[in-house]
Design an enzyme around this catalytic site. Structure first.
Site, mmCIF file in Angstrom:
data_model
loop_
_atom_site.group_PDB
_atom_site.id
_atom_site.type_symbol
_atom_site.label_atom_id
_atom_site.label_comp_id
_atom_site.label_asym_id
_atom_site.label_seq_id
_atom_site.Cartn_x
_atom_site.Cartn_y
_atom_site.Cartn_z
ATOM 1 N N HIS A 153 40.145 39.529 37.900
ATOM 2 C CA HIS A 153 38.573 39.476 37.946
ATOM 3 C C HIS A 153 38.198 38.487 37.051
ATOM 4 C CE1 HIS A 153 39.268 42.652 40.777
ATOM 5 N NE2 HIS A 153 39.535 43.523 39.795
ATOM 6 N N SER A 157 44.359 44.055 41.095
ATOM 7 C CA SER A 157 43.531 44.762 39.928
ATOM 8 C C SER A 157 44.396 45.657 38.998
ATOM 9 C CB SER A 157 42.272 45.193 40.586
ATOM 10 O OG SER A 157 41.327 45.278 39.563
#
Length: 178
Positions: free
Chosen positions: A133, A98
């Site tokens: 994501h 991330s």
């Protein structure tokens, strides 16, 4: 940069800056890497006189996810990003998830503290930009819209069960994890 080839325990260092050094995240890291010589670096450690030695002694630097802006701001304040670039040039493998993966690229597009998306300058080790994501509909829509104004950037996107592997700044594989 080369692959790790050692008969010794791999030395891996976790940097949880993006989570604001969340203890639970640190605990999970140690649970996952019991087979390695694991350590971590908190924000307060970044001013330590021996931090360069500690970073350069690692085989792998693993950066956790969380707030990309917080991570980049803290690293800039401590000039920590420059140290990570030096580590990379000396052969240390850089990894992350991330925010901890986004930071290696030229440009980052991520949430700020008010949950609005903004553009940030990453470390520039990898060319282009990266969106983790991507399977989140709102994130992918906002990223695609932002990307229209940045059409010259090489863009990489990942769903939550995927990872990218780069070697010498070139994409080697996109791996799906199940």
């Amino acid at each position: 940069m080369s692959q790790i080839k050692t008969t010794e325990r791999i030395k891996i260092c976790f940097i949880p800056t993006a989570s604001n050094d969340a203890q639970g995240y640190i605990d999970k890291f140690y649970s996952a890497f019991t087979h390695c010589d694991a350590t971590h670096i908190l924000q307060e450690d970044m001013n330590d006189i021996q931090i360069r030695e500690k970073i350069l002694a690692q085989d792998i630097i693993y950066v956790g996810g969380g707030n990309t802006k917080l991570l980049l701001d803290k690293w800039h304040a401590y000039q920590f990003g420059e140290l990570l670039k030096e580590a990379y040039k000396s052969g240390v493998i850089l990894a992350g998830m991330s925010a901890g993966a986004m930071c290696w690229f030229d440009k980052c597009f991520s949430e700020n503290q008010h949950n609005h998306y903004e553009e940030y300058n990453g470390l520039g080790i990898l060319s282009g930009t990266f969106c983790p994501h991507y399977d989140d509909p709102e994130r992918s829509m906002l990223f695609n819209s932002w990307l229209k104004n940045n059409a010259t950037l090489q863009a990489y996107t990942l769903n939550d069960a995927e990872t990218l592997h780069f070697n010498n700044e070139k994409l080697v594989a996109k791996i799906q994890c199940y």
